[in-house]
Design a protein around this motif. Sequence first.
Motif, mmCIF file in Angstrom:
data_model
loop_
_atom_site.group_PDB
_atom_site.id
_atom_site.type_symbol
_atom_site.label_atom_id
_atom_site.label_comp_id
_atom_site.label_asym_id
_atom_site.label_seq_id
_atom_site.Cartn_x
_atom_site.Cartn_y
_atom_site.Cartn_z
ATOM 1 N N ASN A 1 5.370 2.711 12.196
ATOM 2 C CA ASN A 1 5.310 3.699 13.274
ATOM 3 C C ASN A 1 3.936 4.387 13.374
ATOM 4 O OD1 ASN A 1 5.882 4.917 10.788
ATOM 5 N ND2 ASN A 1 7.123 6.538 11.687
ATOM 6 N N ILE A 2 3.565 5.173 12.394
ATOM 7 C CA ILE A 2 2.298 5.900 12.412
ATOM 8 C C ILE A 2 1.251 5.073 11.684
ATOM 9 C CG2 ILE A 2 1.112 7.948 11.538
ATOM 10 C CD1 ILE A 2 2.770 8.566 13.953
ATOM 11 N N SER A 3 0.127 4.824 12.343
ATOM 12 C CA SER A 3 -0.814 3.836 11.827
ATOM 13 C C SER A 3 -1.604 4.293 10.614
ATOM 14 C CB SER A 3 -1.778 3.410 12.938
ATOM 15 O OG SER A 3 -2.545 4.504 13.412
ATOM 16 N N SER A 4 -1.608 5.582 10.303
ATOM 17 C CA SER A 4 -2.328 6.051 9.108
ATOM 18 C C SER A 4 -1.472 5.993 7.852
ATOM 19 C CB SER A 4 -2.807 7.493 9.318
ATOM 20 O OG SER A 4 -1.705 8.366 9.534
ATOM 21 N N ILE A 5 -0.175 5.702 7.981
ATOM 22 C CA ILE A 5 0.695 5.741 6.803
ATOM 23 C C ILE A 5 0.294 4.681 5.796
ATOM 24 C CG2 ILE A 5 3.046 5.431 5.951
ATOM 25 C CD1 ILE A 5 4.079 6.697 8.504
ATOM 26 N N ALA A 6 0.161 3.439 6.236
ATOM 27 C CA ALA A 6 -0.153 2.366 5.291
ATOM 28 C C ALA A 6 -1.490 2.594 4.582
ATOM 29 C CB ALA A 6 -0.133 1.015 6.005
ATOM 30 N N PRO A 7 -2.581 2.884 5.305
ATOM 31 C CA PRO A 7 -3.847 3.078 4.579
ATOM 32 C C PRO A 7 -3.843 4.291 3.656
ATOM 33 C CG PRO A 7 -4.136 3.514 6.932
ATOM 34 C CD PRO A 7 -2.798 2.867 6.761
ATOM 35 N N THR A 8 -3.168 5.373 4.035
ATOM 36 C CA THR A 8 -3.147 6.531 3.130
ATOM 37 C C THR A 8 -2.229 6.288 1.934
ATOM 38 O OG1 THR A 8 -1.490 7.623 4.549
ATOM 39 C CG2 THR A 8 -3.803 8.209 4.898
ATOM 40 N N ASP A 9 -1.168 5.498 2.120
ATOM 41 C CA ASP A 9 -0.348 5.098 0.969
ATOM 42 C C ASP A 9 -1.171 4.256 -0.004
ATOM 43 O OD1 ASP A 9 1.832 6.413 2.010
ATOM 44 O OD2 ASP A 9 2.931 4.606 2.593
ATOM 45 N N VAL A 10 -1.985 3.355 0.547
ATOM 46 C CA VAL A 10 -2.869 2.535 -0.291
ATOM 47 C C VAL A 10 -3.826 3.432 -1.080
ATOM 48 C CG1 VAL A 10 -4.816 0.928 -0.213
ATOM 49 C CG2 VAL A 10 -2.726 0.429 1.090
ATOM 50 N N LEU A 11 -4.436 4.402 -0.406
ATOM 51 C CA LEU A 11 -5.371 5.300 -1.088
ATOM 52 C C LEU A 11 -4.705 6.028 -2.241
ATOM 53 C CD1 LEU A 11 -7.322 6.892 1.900
ATOM 54 C CD2 LEU A 11 -8.217 5.312 0.183
ATOM 55 N N HIS A 12 -3.492 6.495 -2.017
ATOM 56 C CA HIS A 12 -2.803 7.222 -3.090
ATOM 57 C C HIS A 12 -2.544 6.307 -4.286
ATOM 58 C CE1 HIS A 12 -0.265 10.423 -4.773
ATOM 59 N NE2 HIS A 12 0.443 9.411 -5.270
ATOM 60 N N GLN A 13 -2.052 5.107 -4.022
ATOM 61 C CA GLN A 13 -1.778 4.191 -5.124
ATOM 62 C C GLN A 13 -3.046 3.874 -5.913
ATOM 63 O OE1 GLN A 13 1.266 2.846 -6.255
ATOM 64 N NE2 GLN A 13 2.018 4.485 -4.928
ATOM 65 N N MET A 14 -4.156 3.723 -5.213
ATOM 66 C CA MET A 14 -5.390 3.330 -5.880
ATOM 67 C C MET A 14 -6.069 4.490 -6.589
ATOM 68 S SD MET A 14 -7.122 0.519 -3.331
ATOM 69 C CE MET A 14 -8.152 -0.047 -4.689
ATOM 70 N N PHE A 15 -6.237 5.612 -5.885
ATOM 71 C CA PHE A 15 -7.096 6.683 -6.384
ATOM 72 C C PHE A 15 -6.334 7.808 -7.077
ATOM 73 C CE2 PHE A 15 -9.658 4.429 -3.336
ATOM 74 C CZ PHE A 15 -10.915 4.430 -3.911
ATOM 75 N N VAL A 16 -5.024 7.793 -7.007
ATOM 76 C CA VAL A 16 -4.234 8.798 -7.726
ATOM 77 C C VAL A 16 -3.379 8.145 -8.808
ATOM 78 C CG1 VAL A 16 -2.540 10.666 -7.516
ATOM 79 C CG2 VAL A 16 -4.206 10.285 -5.689
ATOM 80 N N GLU A 17 -2.807 6.954 -8.494
ATOM 81 C CA GLU A 17 -1.969 6.261 -9.468
ATOM 82 C C GLU A 17 -2.746 5.224 -10.272
ATOM 83 O OE1 GLU A 17 0.940 7.272 -10.025
ATOM 84 O OE2 GLU A 17 1.351 8.498 -8.251
ATOM 85 N N ASN A 18 -4.004 4.914 -9.881
ATOM 86 C CA ASN A 18 -4.889 4.024 -10.632
ATOM 87 C C ASN A 18 -4.442 2.564 -10.588
ATOM 88 O OD1 ASN A 18 -7.382 4.187 -11.844
ATOM 89 N ND2 ASN A 18 -6.582 4.395 -13.928
ATOM 90 N N ARG A 19 -3.960 2.114 -9.437
ATOM 91 C CA ARG A 19 -3.424 0.768 -9.312
ATOM 92 C C ARG A 19 -4.216 -0.053 -8.299
ATOM 93 N NH1 ARG A 19 2.726 3.207 -8.637
ATOM 94 N NH2 ARG A 19 3.074 3.665 -10.853
ATOM 95 N N VAL A 20 -4.369 -1.339 -8.555
ATOM 96 C CA VAL A 20 -4.835 -2.238 -7.505
ATOM 97 C C VAL A 20 -3.649 -2.480 -6.577
ATOM 98 C CG1 VAL A 20 -6.581 -3.330 -8.931
ATOM 99 C CG2 VAL A 20 -4.287 -4.325 -8.826
ATOM 100 N N VAL A 21 -3.919 -2.862 -5.327
ATOM 101 C CA VAL A 21 -2.852 -2.853 -4.325
ATOM 102 C C VAL A 21 -2.833 -4.129 -3.503
ATOM 103 C CG1 VAL A 21 -2.072 -1.761 -2.177
ATOM 104 C CG2 VAL A 21 -2.728 -0.342 -4.129
#
Length: 565
Positions: free
Chosen positions: A172-192
């Motif tokens: 639905n909202i186009s920023s959801i996927a990229p911001t979810d990716v950012l959180h996983q990478m830069f807060v949870e320390n995961r490759v995505v």
Amino acid sequence: MPTLITPPQEPTPARDADVLLDRLSSRRSDWARTGIPERIELLRRAREGVLAVSEEWVRLSCLAKGIDPGSTLAGEEWLSGPVTTLRALRLTGEALEQQGQPFPPALREGAGGQSIASVMPASPFDRILFRDMRAEVWILPDRPPSQGRIYRELAEGRPGTGLLALVLGAGNISSIAPTDVLHQMFVENRVVALKPNPVNAYLGPLLERAFAGLIEAGFLGVVYGGGETGRELCHDPRVEAIHLTGSERTYDAIVWGADEQERRRRKAAGEPLLTKPFSAELGCVTPVLVVPGRWSEADLEFQATHLAAMLTHNAGFNCTTSRVIVTARGWRQRKAFLEHVERRLAAEPPRRAYYPGASERLQRFVRRYPQARALSPAGADALPWTVIRDVPFAAGEPALAEESFCGMIAETAVDARDAPEFLERAVPQANERIHGTLSCVLLIDPNTAREHAAPVERAIRELRYGAIAVNAWTGVNFGLGVTSWGAFPGHTPERIESGTSVVHNAFLFDHPERSVVYAPFRPFPKPVWFTDHRNLLELGRRMTGFEARPSWSRLPGVILAALRG
């Protein structure tokens, strides 16, 4: 209406997906050991990348949703797409510039010693752009307001081994996927590995261009496909964690099984199909608690426009969409307010029902409630704005128990006449009888808020929602970035409701409980989520430039565009 000219994105061949997962898996430890300066540079490159594709990003989103890319309404796509993504990139970079320990503007102690951090305004830009608005992140009771766990561990020489996470994007909202990716990478320390939703997978190639630095380094990859591809990825042994933004039904199908009988059996036995770490944001039947007060005619009209905007934004296909108006049955202005709301909705042009299943969902509610009123004509691909008044405030009531995910809103009432009585009764009923814990709005005029400060403060404390907005739409909680975004803690895999864990949270708090946004009852200039904003397109474009490269020289253009709304 324009039609989508971009063909569906072709599924990724199985061999290519296999190679991609191998590469990402091999880079897990390297990402975990990547230092802060290198991460800041990757974020800077991503900001430039998003800016470079923003025009095409918005054009494709508009065409898919039946919006003229040159119309005022297209500003909605600028703000909810590139602007929100750029803001998240910028704020994450600023947090890393402070070694992952960004200093909140203030920290106070709430009831029972709970830590409450002020997160906005946090800069001179905030004070100008978000005039008279403030935001807080409440920390879990009995937990410290610590920040940036992975960066503390990195500084201590304990970077960890890293994980490969799968992000199942929202459609639905186009920023959801990229911001979810950012959180996983830069807060949870995961490759995505990102799998976009088929509904908006047309944006995937643009995201690949925008995040080329992360992709070229082997820390991010994109896989295309439908539900079967998603299930295969979830069960691939190389995928070690999963994040989903979607529906409770999708979560249950992945974790407990696609067959209803199998799901029941597995839940009863405590035998999930999938036992990997799984975070999720799964929506909510968002209530709007209308606190009774003495409102002028201008107040009634403004808040009716406000509430209508919460419903009509993105054609009603938001997890933050207002789904239930909760009023006081004894409020003298209840009837007048609802009439204002219906008139405002009737004046809203219908929008393309681009999200699958919307017509069937609406018809199911209309059949259940004979008092449902269509306030606008239906078109070939558009649904009418629909209001259902006088829904019983009872547990299990369909309009309170199921997220309609279309342009429909219900109204229910509690037996109350004044603000204290309303809050005393509405808050526990909202907690217990309305499905979900993601999002809740409180509308209250300033005189009533001052006269009854203690009951209002107690209501905010007792509402079990991950995002609470006072005199604002909870889309603000989502878009600010500094606020946490996710369900109220406490859901289990067996009863997941609105999900588990949070995203965004640019101050990197380790233990957020909820975010609370406070706004004026009638703010000036006009809020950007109001659909009658007359200059939204220019404002969206100027905000995109500002968030990509913030400066005092760009600020006057943003302010002038906002004032022309």
